[in-house]
Design an enzyme around this catalytic site. Structure first.
Site, PDB file in Angstrom:
ATOM      1  N   ARG A   1       0.843  -1.208   0.000  1.00 16.74           N
ATOM      2  CA  ARG A   1       0.000   0.000   0.000  1.00 16.74           C
ATOM      3  C   ARG A   1       0.870   1.246   0.000  1.00 16.74           C
ATOM      4  NH1 ARG A   1       0.693  -2.653   4.532  1.00 16.74           N
ATOM      5  NH2 ARG A   1       0.448  -1.779   6.616  1.00 16.74           N
TER       6      ARG A   1
ATOM      7  N   ARG B   1       3.278  16.654   9.082  1.00 18.61           N
ATOM      8  CA  ARG B   1       3.738  16.857   7.707  1.00 18.61           C
ATOM      9  C   ARG B   1       3.836  18.348   7.379  1.00 18.61           C
ATOM     10  NH1 ARG B   1       0.255  13.010   4.842  1.00 18.61           N
ATOM     11  NH2 ARG B   1       1.376  11.272   5.768  1.00 18.61           N
TER      12      ARG B   1
END
Ligand SMILES: *Cc1c(COP(=O)(O)O)cnc(C)c1O
Ligand code: SF4
Length: 385
Positions: free
Chosen positions: A94, A112
Protein backbone atom coordinates in the site's frame (compact mmCIF):
# COMPACT_ATOMS: atom_id res chain seq x y z
CA UNK A 1 -19.22 28.37 -5.16
CA UNK A 2 -20.29 25.69 -2.70
CA UNK A 3 -20.98 26.54 0.96
CA UNK A 4 -17.79 24.89 2.20
CA UNK A 5 -15.69 26.89 -0.24
CA UNK A 6 -17.38 30.09 0.89
CA UNK A 7 -16.67 29.14 4.53
CA UNK A 8 -13.02 28.52 3.71
CA UNK A 9 -12.74 32.00 2.30
CA UNK A 10 -13.85 33.35 5.67
CA UNK A 11 -11.02 31.59 7.53
CA UNK A 12 -8.56 33.18 9.91
CA UNK A 13 -5.75 32.85 7.43
CA UNK A 14 -2.79 35.09 8.22
CA UNK A 15 -0.64 36.63 10.92
CA UNK A 16 -2.66 39.80 10.48
CA UNK A 17 -5.91 37.95 11.26
CA UNK A 18 -4.35 36.61 14.47
CA UNK A 19 -3.45 40.12 15.54
CA UNK A 20 -6.93 41.41 14.79
CA UNK A 21 -8.93 38.47 16.17
CA UNK A 22 -6.81 37.31 19.08
CA UNK A 23 -4.62 40.28 19.98
CA UNK A 24 -1.36 38.57 19.03
CA UNK A 25 1.80 40.62 18.83
CA UNK A 26 2.35 41.30 15.12
CA UNK A 27 5.93 40.08 14.90
CA UNK A 28 5.17 36.87 16.82
CA UNK A 29 2.13 36.18 14.62
CA UNK A 30 4.23 36.54 11.47
CA UNK A 31 6.96 34.23 12.80
CA UNK A 32 4.38 31.58 13.74
CA UNK A 33 2.65 31.85 10.37
CA UNK A 34 6.02 31.42 8.67
CA UNK A 35 6.87 28.35 10.75
CA UNK A 36 3.53 26.77 9.83
CA UNK A 37 0.68 28.41 7.99
CA UNK A 38 -2.30 29.55 10.06
CA UNK A 39 -5.77 28.64 8.88
CA UNK A 40 -8.90 28.20 10.96
CA UNK A 41 -12.21 28.06 9.16
CA UNK A 42 -15.24 29.67 10.86
CA UNK A 43 -16.88 26.32 11.69
CA UNK A 44 -13.88 24.99 13.64
CA UNK A 45 -13.33 28.40 15.21
CA UNK A 46 -16.90 28.30 16.54
CA UNK A 47 -16.09 25.17 18.55
CA UNK A 48 -13.70 27.08 20.83
CA UNK A 49 -15.29 27.57 24.25
CA UNK A 50 -12.50 29.45 26.06
CA UNK A 51 -8.88 30.44 25.38
CA UNK A 52 -6.54 27.49 25.83
CA UNK A 53 -9.28 24.84 25.61
CA UNK A 54 -8.72 21.55 23.71
CA UNK A 55 -10.04 23.05 20.46
CA UNK A 56 -7.99 26.23 20.80
CA UNK A 57 -4.79 24.28 21.45
CA UNK A 58 -5.19 22.37 18.18
CA UNK A 59 -5.62 25.41 15.94
CA UNK A 60 -4.29 28.60 17.55
CA UNK A 61 -0.50 28.85 17.39
CA UNK A 62 1.61 29.17 20.52
CA UNK A 63 4.96 30.92 20.98
CA UNK A 64 6.49 27.64 22.27
CA UNK A 65 6.38 26.30 18.69
CA UNK A 66 9.37 28.50 17.96
CA UNK A 67 11.45 26.76 20.64
CA UNK A 68 11.78 23.33 19.00
CA UNK A 69 15.03 23.96 17.18
CA UNK A 70 16.95 20.89 16.12
CA UNK A 71 13.87 18.71 15.90
CA UNK A 72 13.32 16.86 12.63
CA UNK A 73 11.01 18.28 9.99
CA UNK A 74 10.45 14.80 8.56
CA UNK A 75 10.29 12.62 11.69
CA UNK A 76 8.87 9.59 9.90
CA UNK A 77 11.52 9.52 7.18
CA UNK A 78 8.79 9.87 4.57
CA UNK A 79 10.96 11.67 2.08
CA UNK A 80 13.36 8.71 1.95
CA UNK A 81 10.47 6.36 1.06
CA UNK A 82 9.30 8.64 -1.70
CA UNK A 83 9.95 7.22 -5.20
CA UNK A 84 8.14 10.20 -6.78
CA UNK A 85 7.26 13.37 -4.84
CA UNK A 86 3.54 12.53 -4.46
CA UNK A 87 4.04 8.99 -3.14
CA UNK A 88 5.22 7.52 0.17
CA UNK A 89 5.80 3.79 -0.31
CA UNK A 90 6.84 2.28 3.00
CA UNK A 91 4.79 -0.90 3.29
CA UNK A 92 4.79 -3.74 0.77
CA UNK A 93 1.23 -3.56 -0.55
CA UNK A 94 0.00 0.00 0.00
CA UNK A 95 1.04 3.57 -0.63
CA UNK A 96 0.21 7.06 0.54
CA UNK A 97 -0.68 9.35 -2.33
CA UNK A 98 -0.24 13.01 -1.37
CA UNK A 99 -2.76 14.72 -3.61
CA UNK A 100 -2.79 18.26 -2.21
CA UNK A 101 -0.91 20.34 0.33
CA UNK A 102 -4.00 22.24 1.46
CA UNK A 103 -6.16 21.73 4.56
CA UNK A 104 -9.28 23.49 5.78
CA UNK A 105 -7.65 23.92 9.19
CA UNK A 106 -3.95 23.66 9.85
CA UNK A 107 -3.42 21.57 12.96
CA UNK A 108 -0.61 22.98 15.03
CA UNK A 109 0.59 19.42 15.79
CA UNK A 110 0.78 18.32 12.16
CA UNK A 111 3.56 15.85 11.33
CA UNK A 112 3.74 16.86 7.71
CA UNK A 113 4.31 20.57 8.21
CA UNK A 114 7.22 20.55 5.81
CA UNK A 115 4.82 19.83 2.93
CA UNK A 116 1.43 20.99 4.10
CA UNK A 117 0.40 24.53 3.14
CA UNK A 118 2.98 24.81 0.35
CA UNK A 119 1.26 24.24 -2.97
CA UNK A 120 4.17 25.40 -5.12
CA UNK A 121 5.17 21.87 -6.19
CA UNK A 122 1.70 20.47 -6.89
CA UNK A 123 0.59 20.43 -10.50
CA UNK A 124 -0.81 18.01 -13.08
CA UNK A 125 2.53 16.25 -13.55
CA UNK A 126 2.93 15.76 -9.77
CA UNK A 127 -0.41 13.92 -9.69
CA UNK A 128 0.15 12.00 -12.95
CA UNK A 129 3.57 10.80 -11.74
CA UNK A 130 1.83 9.32 -8.70
CA UNK A 131 -0.75 7.48 -10.78
CA UNK A 132 1.97 6.22 -13.17
CA UNK A 133 4.07 4.97 -10.26
CA UNK A 134 1.11 3.07 -8.78
CA UNK A 135 0.25 1.61 -12.20
CA UNK A 136 3.85 0.37 -12.53
CA UNK A 137 3.81 -1.47 -9.16
CA UNK A 138 1.48 -4.51 -9.29
CA UNK A 139 2.14 -5.29 -5.61
CA UNK A 140 0.25 -2.12 -4.59
CA UNK A 141 -3.39 -3.02 -3.88
CA UNK A 142 -4.36 -0.24 -1.47
CA UNK A 143 -3.97 3.49 -2.11
CA UNK A 144 -4.47 6.05 0.64
CA UNK A 145 -5.26 9.52 -0.66
CA UNK A 146 -3.72 11.92 1.78
CA UNK A 147 -2.09 15.33 1.74
CA UNK A 148 -2.95 17.83 3.06
CA UNK A 149 -6.55 16.93 2.92
CA UNK A 150 -7.73 15.30 -0.31
CA UNK A 151 -11.21 16.73 0.23
CA UNK A 152 -9.73 20.19 -0.39
CA UNK A 153 -9.82 19.15 -4.04
CA UNK A 154 -13.01 19.92 -5.95
CA UNK A 155 -15.28 16.92 -6.52
CA UNK A 156 -14.27 17.06 -10.18
CA UNK A 157 -10.52 16.93 -9.56
CA UNK A 158 -10.92 14.27 -6.90
CA UNK A 159 -12.97 12.15 -9.29
CA UNK A 160 -10.25 12.41 -11.93
CA UNK A 161 -7.73 10.96 -9.49
CA UNK A 162 -10.03 8.25 -8.14
CA UNK A 163 -11.19 7.14 -11.59
CA UNK A 164 -7.54 7.13 -12.71
CA UNK A 165 -6.76 4.75 -9.85
CA UNK A 166 -9.81 2.58 -10.50
CA UNK A 167 -8.58 2.08 -14.07
CA UNK A 168 -5.54 0.26 -12.62
CA UNK A 169 -6.47 -3.45 -12.39
CA UNK A 170 -4.34 -4.28 -9.33
CA UNK A 171 -5.90 -1.56 -7.12
CA UNK A 172 -8.34 -3.25 -4.76
CA UNK A 173 -9.23 -0.59 -2.24
CA UNK A 174 -9.00 3.20 -2.16
CA UNK A 175 -8.85 5.04 1.13
CA UNK A 176 -9.20 8.72 1.84
CA UNK A 177 -7.52 10.24 4.89
CA UNK A 178 -9.54 13.36 5.57
CA UNK A 179 -10.15 15.60 8.53
CA UNK A 180 -13.17 17.26 6.91
CA UNK A 181 -15.93 15.43 8.86
CA UNK A 182 -14.31 16.91 11.99
CA UNK A 183 -13.08 20.33 10.89
CA UNK A 184 -15.44 21.31 8.08
CA UNK A 185 -18.32 18.80 7.96
CA UNK A 186 -20.10 21.02 5.42
CA UNK A 187 -17.64 19.56 2.89
CA UNK A 188 -19.55 16.26 2.96
CA UNK A 189 -22.33 16.84 0.44
CA UNK A 190 -24.66 14.45 -1.37
CA UNK A 191 -22.84 15.46 -4.56
CA UNK A 192 -19.59 14.21 -3.04
CA UNK A 193 -21.00 10.97 -1.62
CA UNK A 194 -22.79 10.07 -4.84
CA UNK A 195 -19.51 10.54 -6.70
CA UNK A 196 -17.51 8.45 -4.21
CA UNK A 197 -19.96 5.56 -4.13
CA UNK A 198 -19.37 4.92 -7.83
CA UNK A 199 -15.83 3.79 -7.01
CA UNK A 200 -16.33 1.27 -4.21
CA UNK A 201 -14.65 -0.24 -2.25
CA UNK A 202 -13.86 3.18 -0.74
CA UNK A 203 -12.84 3.60 2.88
CA UNK A 204 -12.38 6.81 4.84
CA UNK A 205 -10.26 7.50 7.87
CA UNK A 206 -11.05 10.74 9.59
CA UNK A 207 -9.43 12.54 12.48
CA UNK A 208 -11.34 13.51 15.63
CA UNK A 209 -9.33 14.21 18.78
CA UNK A 210 -11.85 15.52 21.30
CA UNK A 211 -15.50 14.87 22.19
CA UNK A 212 -16.36 18.56 21.61
CA UNK A 213 -15.67 17.95 17.93
CA UNK A 214 -18.55 15.45 17.82
CA UNK A 215 -21.22 18.02 16.92
CA UNK A 216 -24.59 17.49 15.19
CA UNK A 217 -22.96 18.75 11.95
CA UNK A 218 -20.10 16.26 12.27
CA UNK A 219 -22.53 13.45 13.06
CA UNK A 220 -24.54 14.23 9.96
CA UNK A 221 -21.40 14.23 7.78
CA UNK A 222 -20.24 10.85 9.13
CA UNK A 223 -23.71 9.36 8.70
CA UNK A 224 -23.85 10.54 5.09
CA UNK A 225 -20.57 8.75 4.40
CA UNK A 226 -21.75 5.61 6.15
CA UNK A 227 -25.06 5.74 4.24
CA UNK A 228 -23.05 5.86 1.02
CA UNK A 229 -21.54 2.51 2.04
CA UNK A 230 -18.20 3.96 3.10
CA UNK A 231 -16.78 2.53 6.33
CA UNK A 232 -15.40 5.44 8.35
CA UNK A 233 -12.54 4.97 10.83
CA UNK A 234 -10.87 7.47 13.12
CA UNK A 235 -7.22 8.25 13.70
CA UNK A 236 -6.69 10.33 16.84
CA UNK A 237 -3.47 11.79 18.16
CA UNK A 238 -2.72 11.70 21.87
CA UNK A 239 -1.94 15.25 22.98
CA UNK A 240 -1.16 16.98 26.23
CA UNK A 241 -4.00 19.26 27.32
CA UNK A 242 -6.26 17.99 24.56
CA UNK A 243 -7.10 14.37 25.26
CA UNK A 244 -4.42 12.91 27.57
CA UNK A 245 -7.06 11.66 29.95
CA UNK A 246 -8.91 8.34 30.04
CA UNK A 247 -12.34 9.87 30.69
CA UNK A 248 -12.01 12.27 27.76
CA UNK A 249 -10.79 9.48 25.50
CA UNK A 250 -13.59 7.13 26.57
CA UNK A 251 -16.17 9.81 25.81
CA UNK A 252 -14.58 10.50 22.43
CA UNK A 253 -14.53 6.83 21.43
CA UNK A 254 -18.15 6.29 22.47
CA UNK A 255 -19.29 9.41 20.64
CA UNK A 256 -17.47 8.28 17.52
CA UNK A 257 -19.23 4.91 17.54
CA UNK A 258 -22.54 6.71 17.98
CA UNK A 259 -21.71 8.70 14.80
CA UNK A 260 -20.97 5.36 13.04
CA UNK A 261 -17.22 5.98 13.10
CA UNK A 262 -15.01 3.10 14.20
CA UNK A 263 -11.90 4.10 16.23
CA UNK A 264 -8.88 2.83 14.31
CA UNK A 265 -5.60 4.30 15.55
CA UNK A 266 -4.55 6.35 18.53
CA UNK A 267 -1.17 7.82 17.68
CA UNK A 268 1.56 8.63 20.11
CA UNK A 269 2.54 12.20 19.09
CA UNK A 270 5.46 12.31 16.66
CA UNK A 271 8.60 14.29 17.32
CA UNK A 272 8.03 17.19 14.96
CA UNK A 273 9.62 20.57 14.87
CA UNK A 274 7.21 23.04 16.47
CA UNK A 275 4.94 20.40 18.00
CA UNK A 276 6.81 18.90 20.93
CA UNK A 277 4.77 20.70 23.54
CA UNK A 278 1.94 18.30 22.65
CA UNK A 279 3.88 15.15 23.54
CA UNK A 280 2.92 12.99 26.52
CA UNK A 281 4.83 10.10 28.12
CA UNK A 282 4.00 6.71 26.54
CA UNK A 283 2.86 5.57 30.00
CA UNK A 284 -0.08 7.99 29.68
CA UNK A 285 -1.19 6.33 26.44
CA UNK A 286 -0.85 2.86 27.94
CA UNK A 287 -2.87 3.88 30.97
CA UNK A 288 -5.63 5.19 28.72
CA UNK A 289 -5.67 1.92 26.75
CA UNK A 290 -5.82 0.01 30.03
CA UNK A 291 -8.88 2.03 31.06
CA UNK A 292 -10.66 1.42 27.74
CA UNK A 293 -10.23 -2.31 27.09
CA UNK A 294 -12.83 -4.31 28.95
CA UNK A 295 -14.49 -1.20 30.34
CA UNK A 296 -16.37 -0.38 27.15
CA UNK A 297 -17.34 -1.91 23.79
CA UNK A 298 -14.44 -3.59 22.03
CA UNK A 299 -15.47 -1.64 18.94
CA UNK A 300 -14.53 1.56 20.75
CA UNK A 301 -10.90 0.51 21.26
CA UNK A 302 -8.33 1.83 18.78
CA UNK A 303 -4.82 0.46 18.31
CA UNK A 304 -2.36 2.65 20.20
CA UNK A 305 0.66 3.03 17.92
CA UNK A 306 3.99 4.76 17.70
CA UNK A 307 4.91 5.69 14.17
CA UNK A 308 8.57 4.77 14.43
CA UNK A 309 10.93 7.72 14.00
CA UNK A 310 13.02 7.35 10.89
CA UNK A 311 10.40 5.38 8.95
CA UNK A 312 9.88 2.01 10.66
CA UNK A 313 6.12 2.24 10.32
CA UNK A 314 3.42 1.96 12.94
CA UNK A 315 4.19 -0.17 15.96
CA UNK A 316 1.31 -1.18 18.27
CA UNK A 317 1.66 -0.91 22.03
CA UNK A 318 -0.46 -2.77 24.57
CA UNK A 319 -0.57 -2.62 28.33
CA UNK A 320 1.11 -5.71 29.80
CA UNK A 321 -1.54 -8.44 29.94
CA UNK A 322 0.83 -11.42 29.85
CA UNK A 323 2.48 -11.65 33.24
CA UNK A 324 4.61 -14.69 32.51
CA UNK A 325 4.63 -18.42 31.96
CA UNK A 326 4.78 -21.30 34.35
CA UNK A 327 5.52 -24.44 32.35
CA UNK A 328 2.56 -24.79 30.07
CA UNK A 329 0.52 -22.18 31.91
CA UNK A 330 0.41 -18.68 30.53
CA UNK A 331 -0.28 -16.24 33.33
CA UNK A 332 -2.56 -13.40 32.35
CA UNK A 333 -4.40 -10.55 33.98
CA UNK A 334 -7.75 -9.20 32.85
CA UNK A 335 -9.03 -5.61 32.72
CA UNK A 336 -9.84 -5.74 36.45
CA UNK A 337 -6.32 -6.97 37.25
CA UNK A 338 -7.62 -10.42 38.25
CA UNK A 339 -5.10 -13.15 37.46
CA UNK A 340 -5.94 -16.09 35.18
CA UNK A 341 -3.92 -18.91 33.71
CA UNK A 342 -4.42 -20.42 30.31
CA UNK A 343 -3.09 -23.93 29.67
CA UNK A 344 -1.21 -23.57 26.40
CA UNK A 345 -0.94 -26.46 23.95
CA UNK A 346 2.39 -28.23 23.63
CA UNK A 347 4.75 -25.50 22.44
CA UNK A 348 7.86 -26.14 20.35
CA UNK A 349 9.38 -23.26 22.29
CA UNK A 350 8.83 -24.91 25.66
CA UNK A 351 12.46 -24.66 26.65
CA UNK A 352 12.75 -21.00 25.74
CA UNK A 353 11.87 -18.42 28.31
CA UNK A 354 8.50 -17.01 27.38
CA UNK A 355 9.04 -13.72 25.71
CA UNK A 356 6.45 -11.26 24.50
CA UNK A 357 9.19 -9.34 22.76
CA UNK A 358 9.81 -11.81 19.93
CA UNK A 359 7.58 -14.35 18.21
CA UNK A 360 8.63 -17.96 18.77
CA UNK A 361 10.12 -18.38 15.27
CA UNK A 362 12.36 -15.37 15.81
CA UNK A 363 13.46 -16.60 19.23
CA UNK A 364 14.63 -19.80 17.58
CA UNK A 365 16.27 -18.31 14.54
CA UNK A 366 18.11 -15.84 16.71
CA UNK A 367 20.90 -18.34 17.36
CA UNK A 368 21.51 -18.99 13.70
CA UNK A 369 21.51 -15.42 12.52
CA UNK A 370 23.90 -12.91 14.01
CA UNK A 371 21.96 -10.37 16.02
CA UNK A 372 21.25 -7.26 14.02
CA UNK A 373 22.48 -4.06 15.51
CA UNK A 374 19.54 -2.25 17.06
CA UNK A 375 18.69 0.99 15.33
CA UNK A 376 18.77 3.73 17.90
CA UNK A 377 17.03 6.91 16.96
CA UNK A 378 19.05 10.08 17.31
CA UNK A 379 17.21 13.21 16.20
CA UNK A 380 20.28 14.88 14.70
CA UNK A 381 20.94 11.87 12.45
CA UNK A 382 17.66 12.09 10.60
CA UNK A 383 18.41 13.01 7.02
CA UNK A 384 17.22 16.43 6.04
CA UNK A 385 14.49 16.38 3.36
C1 LIG B 1 -0.08 4.77 8.01
C2 LIG B 1 0.50 4.51 6.73
C3 LIG B 1 -0.07 3.60 5.84
C4 LIG B 1 -1.34 2.82 6.18
O1 LIG B 1 -1.14 1.99 7.27
P1 LIG B 1 -2.30 0.98 7.71
O2 LIG B 1 -1.78 0.38 8.96
O3 LIG B 1 -2.50 0.03 6.59
O4 LIG B 1 -3.53 1.82 7.94
C5 LIG B 1 0.55 3.39 4.65
N1 LIG B 1 1.67 4.04 4.31
C6 LIG B 1 2.25 4.92 5.14
C7 LIG B 1 3.51 5.59 4.71
C8 LIG B 1 1.69 5.20 6.38
O5 LIG B 1 2.27 6.08 7.20
S1 SF4 C 1 -5.53 18.00 8.53
FE1 SF4 C 1 -3.86 16.51 8.62
S2 SF4 C 1 -2.36 17.18 7.07
FE2 SF4 C 1 -3.76 18.93 7.50
S3 SF4 C 1 -2.72 20.13 9.08
FE3 SF4 C 1 -4.12 18.72 10.13
S4 SF4 C 1 -2.83 16.92 10.60
FE4 SF4 C 1 -1.74 18.12 9.01
Amino acid sequence: MELWQEMLRQSVDSGKDLVERFGFNGELAERLNKLFHIRINPYYLSLIRYPGDPIWLQCIPDAVELEDDGMPEDPLGEDSHSPVPSIVHRYPDRVLFLTTSQCSMYCRFCTRKRKVGDSSKINMKYIQDGIDYIASRPEVRDVILSGGDPLMLTDQNLEKIISGLRAIPHIEIIRLGTKMPCVLPQRITTKLTSMLRKYHPIYINTHFNHPWECTPEAKRACEMLADAGIPVGNQAVLMKGVNDNADVMLELMRKLLFMRVRPYYLYQADITKGANHFRTPVSVGLEIMDKLRGHTSGLAIPYYVIDAPGGGGKIPLLPQYVLGRNGNQIILRNYKYDIYTYPDVEDPGKNAAYSTALPVEKQFSRKKRPAKKQKVYEPDKVPEP
